[in-house]
Design a protein around this motif. Structure first.
Motif, PDB file in Angstrom:
ATOM      1  N   LEU A 204     106.036  45.381  79.126  1.00  0.00           N
ATOM      2  CA  LEU A 204     106.656  44.068  78.893  1.00  0.00           C
ATOM      3  C   LEU A 204     106.397  43.582  77.469  1.00  0.00           C
ATOM      4  CD1 LEU A 204     105.867  42.304  82.286  1.00  0.00           C
ATOM      5  CD2 LEU A 204     108.099  43.084  81.476  1.00  0.00           C
ATOM      6  N   LYS A 205     105.181  43.839  76.954  1.00  0.00           N
ATOM      7  CA  LYS A 205     104.890  43.439  75.587  1.00  0.00           C
ATOM      8  C   LYS A 205     105.784  44.171  74.611  1.00  0.00           C
ATOM      9  CE  LYS A 205     100.050  42.069  75.990  1.00  0.00           C
ATOM     10  NZ  LYS A 205      98.648  42.364  75.583  1.00  0.00           N
ATOM     11  N   LEU A 206     105.986  45.462  74.856  1.00  0.00           N
ATOM     12  CA  LEU A 206     106.846  46.243  73.975  1.00  0.00           C
ATOM     13  C   LEU A 206     108.281  45.727  74.031  1.00  0.00           C
ATOM     14  CD1 LEU A 206     105.487  49.840  74.634  1.00  0.00           C
ATOM     15  CD2 LEU A 206     105.153  48.433  72.591  1.00  0.00           C
ATOM     16  N   GLU A 207     108.739  45.443  75.289  1.00  0.00           N
ATOM     17  CA  GLU A 207     110.101  44.918  75.417  1.00  0.00           C
ATOM     18  C   GLU A 207     110.245  43.572  74.717  1.00  0.00           C
ATOM     19  OE1 GLU A 207     110.982  44.796  79.523  1.00  0.00           O
ATOM     20  OE2 GLU A 207     111.116  46.983  79.758  1.00  0.00           O
ATOM     21  N   ALA A 208     109.177  42.737  74.866  1.00  0.00           N
ATOM     22  CA  ALA A 208     109.239  41.417  74.225  1.00  0.00           C
ATOM     23  C   ALA A 208     109.262  41.556  72.714  1.00  0.00           C
ATOM     24  CB  ALA A 208     108.040  40.576  74.651  1.00  0.00           C
ATOM     25  N   GLU A 209     108.441  42.430  72.187  1.00  0.00           N
ATOM     26  CA  GLU A 209     108.432  42.618  70.754  1.00  0.00           C
ATOM     27  C   GLU A 209     109.762  43.162  70.253  1.00  0.00           C
ATOM     28  OE1 GLU A 209     105.164  45.130  70.000  1.00  0.00           O
ATOM     29  OE2 GLU A 209     103.620  43.579  70.366  1.00  0.00           O
ATOM     30  N   LEU A 223     110.749  36.019  80.001  1.00  0.00           N
ATOM     31  CA  LEU A 223     109.804  37.133  79.798  1.00  0.00           C
ATOM     32  C   LEU A 223     108.376  36.629  79.741  1.00  0.00           C
ATOM     33  CD1 LEU A 223     111.755  39.161  77.098  1.00  0.00           C
ATOM     34  CD2 LEU A 223     111.554  39.674  79.541  1.00  0.00           C
ATOM     35  N   GLU A 224     108.189  35.472  79.085  1.00  0.00           N
ATOM     36  CA  GLU A 224     106.847  34.915  79.024  1.00  0.00           C
ATOM     37  C   GLU A 224     106.316  34.586  80.409  1.00  0.00           C
ATOM     38  OE1 GLU A 224     107.105  31.654  76.420  1.00  0.00           O
ATOM     39  OE2 GLU A 224     107.240  32.874  74.578  1.00  0.00           O
ATOM     40  N   GLU A 225     107.201  34.065  81.256  1.00  0.00           N
ATOM     41  CA  GLU A 225     106.765  33.783  82.628  1.00  0.00           C
ATOM     42  C   GLU A 225     106.358  35.077  83.355  1.00  0.00           C
ATOM     43  OE1 GLU A 225     109.918  31.766  84.496  1.00  0.00           O
ATOM     44  OE2 GLU A 225     109.629  29.861  83.394  1.00  0.00           O
ATOM     45  N   ASP A 226     107.144  36.139  83.122  1.00  0.00           N
ATOM     46  CA  ASP A 226     106.772  37.430  83.752  1.00  0.00           C
ATOM     47  C   ASP A 226     105.427  37.932  83.249  1.00  0.00           C
ATOM     48  OD1 ASP A 226     109.115  37.404  85.159  1.00  0.00           O
ATOM     49  OD2 ASP A 226     110.210  38.655  83.685  1.00  0.00           O
ATOM     50  N   VAL A 227     105.227  37.718  81.932  1.00  0.00           N
ATOM     51  CA  VAL A 227     103.940  38.155  81.371  1.00  0.00           C
ATOM     52  C   VAL A 227     102.800  37.349  81.967  1.00  0.00           C
ATOM     53  CG1 VAL A 227     102.567  38.247  79.259  1.00  0.00           C
ATOM     54  CG2 VAL A 227     104.935  39.030  79.243  1.00  0.00           C
ATOM     55  N   ASP A 228     102.967  36.043  82.067  1.00  0.00           N
ATOM     56  CA  ASP A 228     101.916  35.211  82.661  1.00  0.00           C
ATOM     57  C   ASP A 228     101.648  35.616  84.109  1.00  0.00           C
ATOM     58  OD1 ASP A 228     101.706  33.888  80.287  1.00  0.00           O
ATOM     59  OD2 ASP A 228     103.086  32.255  80.880  1.00  0.00           O
ATOM     60  N   GLU A 229     102.744  35.879  84.826  1.00  0.00           N
ATOM     61  CA  GLU A 229     102.574  36.296  86.220  1.00  0.00           C
ATOM     62  C   GLU A 229     101.796  37.634  86.306  1.00  0.00           C
ATOM     63  OE1 GLU A 229     102.773  36.067  90.308  1.00  0.00           O
ATOM     64  OE2 GLU A 229     103.348  34.566  88.817  1.00  0.00           O
ATOM     65  N   ALA A 230     102.134  38.531  85.406  1.00  0.00           N
ATOM     66  CA  ALA A 230     101.434  39.823  85.407  1.00  0.00           C
ATOM     67  C   ALA A 230      99.969  39.645  85.041  1.00  0.00           C
ATOM     68  CB  ALA A 230     102.109  40.779  84.427  1.00  0.00           C
ATOM     69  N   ARG A 231      99.690  38.714  84.070  1.00  0.00           N
ATOM     70  CA  ARG A 231      98.297  38.474  83.705  1.00  0.00           C
ATOM     71  C   ARG A 231      97.523  37.873  84.865  1.00  0.00           C
ATOM     72  NH1 ARG A 231      98.999  36.000  77.569  1.00  0.00           N
ATOM     73  NH2 ARG A 231      99.447  38.044  76.555  1.00  0.00           N
TER      74      ARG A 231
END
Length: 614
Positions: A204-209, A223-231
């Motif tokens: 996800l970080k790679l996709e976001a970048e 995407l940020e919400e997905d990242v937060d959920e994953a964290r």
């Protein structure tokens, strides 16, 4: 013993030994290849040493020879029997034993040099230098037997309790082990899930970048919400992993405590089992001794019963003799009474008739006259040790014996001078025969001593031949890297041989010749014949097709050995018959090679020609 490293040195040493007239037993020759110093395995446990680690040998060749022939690497040394058993002896679950490390075969310990080892079946064998105490005879061991039985019962009860406790601990250990496995499996699953989530986060970080680089104006809130959920999910997983690890660490001391108690109980059970075995052995000895004593007691009772029976029979015989004695006493008293009455009657009649002839009372009147009561008890017959008839019978027997002896020795001559002359000649003949008898006895004693000396010398010669033949057999096999021994049984008239294919590997040892290959069997047979032949005094030796089943290496060694032996024994003539190629041999003054002509094949099958030597 002498060490050589090549065939040439070995042959030279053998020639020197023959010139010095030394036997193989007095001057042994061992051949060993020049290799690097053997790497000896370290002792299997602390507090244990091997002979190889204790000895300080600077020469590598000598050290390798000691390892090969004296086996110093498989003999361990310890302080005491108890310490060596604790460090090396392993008791298997099937009841057999083994030595830790697998290389050690014998274990010696101080202070007397006693040792123990294990048989092929795993049984413990102890060799002690201490003399055993003598058995005490006549000691009552009933109390000791009862005490041993009580100790045995107490040990069995303790074993049962320990076994029950062991079973409970084993069950608890199994339960904790299952829990441990379950927790470990869950932890692995959580680790896998954590790793997968970390991979998703990285993706996800790679996709976001990449998305940010492609279009900075795009909306990345999703995407940020997905990242937060994953964290958040990753934090939850890490929290669960920490809780599982804490629970695992909390359970681990309990499992170690249970395992420690289990080990202690197993050690105690082994000790109790040993004590029970010792008690059983002692109980068996006491029971056997008691049975032996009961058997002796039964025999004594039988003897006592027989003695009592003989005593009763003796009493009966005495009673019968007493009855006969009383009867004979009555008869003797009656005769004495009648004799006294007859003499009294005669005296009174002489007095009344004043010297005139007095008729004696008739025999019938004296024998039939009644004896008044009480008169017999007053009469005591004259004391006699034996009857007159007994003495008369003895006199007759002695006279008959004298007559027989005179007739046998021809002593009927009544002339004293003639009788004396006969006696003198008989005495002279007796003295001569006694002298001859003494000479014969001396000859017999001398022959017996000579026979014993010859038998002793024969046994020594027989033992010497056996040892020298055994050494020659092993010396021949050493040329091929093998070894062997011969076992002579002169009482049973048998000969057994043991062959070790590789002199450095005891596992290759076999006593069954059928287990050898054809070439090995042939080479062993040649070695046996040569070792036996060196002890014989036959002028000719003939060997036919001895190398048919040998491989090239064994054939070359066997042929070289036979030729060297034949050249050394100048007083023997050897004839070797072989169909193999002998082009590698060079004839000389002592070696002659005769070849048959090639067969001439005629047209007619029946028309064959006779082959002769060149």
């Amino acid at each position: 013993r002498f060490l050589v490293t090549c065939d040439h040195d070995r042959t030279l040493m053998q020639q020197l030994r023959d010139k010095a007239r030394c036997s193989a037993r007095e001057c042994g020759i061992l051949q060993l290849s020049v290799d690097a110093r053997y790497r000896i395995q370290p002792p299997p446990a602390d507090g244990i040493e091997t002979v190889a680690t204790v000895l300080q040998v600077s020469e590598d060749l000598v050290f390798n020879a000691l390892v090969d022939f004296a086996r110093i690497d498989i003999r361990a040394i310890g302080d005491s029997k108890q310490s060596t058993e604790e460090l090396l002896l392993v008791r298997n679950g099937n009841g057999s034993n083994s030595i830790r490390g697998g290389k050690i075969k014998e274990v010696y310990f101080l202070p007397r040099g006693d040792n123990w080892k294990l048989s092929k079946s795993g049984n413990f064998q102890m060799t002690s230098n201490e003399r055993r105490l003598k058995r005490t005879i006549g000691v009552d061991k009933t109390g000791a037997l009862a005490e041993a039985k009580r100790e045995l019962g107490a040990l069995k009860t303790e074993i049962q309790a320990a076994q029950a406790k062991y079973d409970g601990l084993n069950k608890d250990c199994s339960t904790h082990q299952k829990q441990w496995n379950t927790i470990k499996r869950k932890m692995n699953q959580q680790n896998q899930r954590r790793e997968s989530l970390e991979k998703e986060i990285e993706e996800l970080k790679l996709e976001a970048e990449s998305a940010a680089a492609a279009d900075a104006s795009d909306d990345t809130s999703g995407l940020e919400e997905d990242v937060d959920e994953a964290r958040r999910s990753l934090e939850e997983v890490r929290e669960r992993i920490r809780s599982i690890e804490e629970e695992t660490e909390r359970k681990l001391p309990e499992i170690e405590d249970v395992q420690k108690r289990l080990d202690e109980i197993m050690a105690r059970n082994e000790k109790v089992a040993l004590e029970v075995d010792a008690a059983d052995k002692k109980l068996s000895e006491v029971v056997n001794e008691k049975a032996h004593r009961e058997s002796g007691l039964a025999k004594a009772r039988d003897k006592l019963a027989k003695a009592e029976e003989m005593l009763i029979q003796s009493h009966q015989a005495i009673d019968e003799r007493k009855e006969q004695r009383d009867k004979f006493m009555v008869d003797a008293r009656s005769l004495q009474y009648r004799r006294d009455a007859s003499r009294k009657f005669k005296e009174e009649a002489e007095e009344n008739t004043d010297g005139e002839d007095v008729p004696s009372p008739s025999v019938e009147m004296s024998l039939t006259a009644e004896i008044p009561e009480g008169e017999l008890e007053k009469i005591q017959p004259p004391p006699r040790s034996k009857s007159v008839e007994t003495y008369e019978a003895k006199v007759r027997k002695m006279e008959e014996k004298i007559a027989r002896e005179k007739a046998r020795q021809d002593l009927e001559e009544m002339d004293p001078n003639v009788a004396y002359e006969k006696w003198r000649r008989a005495q002279t003949a007796l003295d001569q025969r006694l002298k001859k008898l003494d000479v014969i006895r001396e000859n017999v004693d001398s022959l017996v001593r000579d026979l014993k000396a010859r038998r002793k010398l024969w046994f020594q010669f027989q033992k010497y031949l056996s040892e020298m033949t055994n050494f020659g057999f092993d010396e021949m096999l050493n040329t091929k890297g093998s070894s062997g021994s011969l076992k002579f049984d002169h009482e049973e008239h048998t000969l057994d041989l043991v062959v070790q294919k590789d002199s450095k590997d005891e596992a290759s040892q076999t006593a069954d010749v059928k287990a050898l290959s054809g070439g090995e069997r042939s080479f062993t047979t040649i070695a046996l014949l040569l070792s036996l032949g060196e002890r014989l005094e036959t002028p000719f030796r003939v060997m036919d097709e001895f190398d048919v089943f040998l491989d090239p290496v064994a054939r070359r060694l066997a042929l070289k050995t036979l030729i060297d032996l034949a050249k050394r024994l100048n007083h023997r003539q050897f004839i070797f018959i072989t169909p193999q190629d002998l082009s590698g041999l060079t004839p000389d003054d002592k070696l002659k090679i005769h070849k048959l002509k090639a067969p001439a094949r005629n047209a007619a099958a029946s028309n064959l020609t006779q082959q002769t030597l060149d």
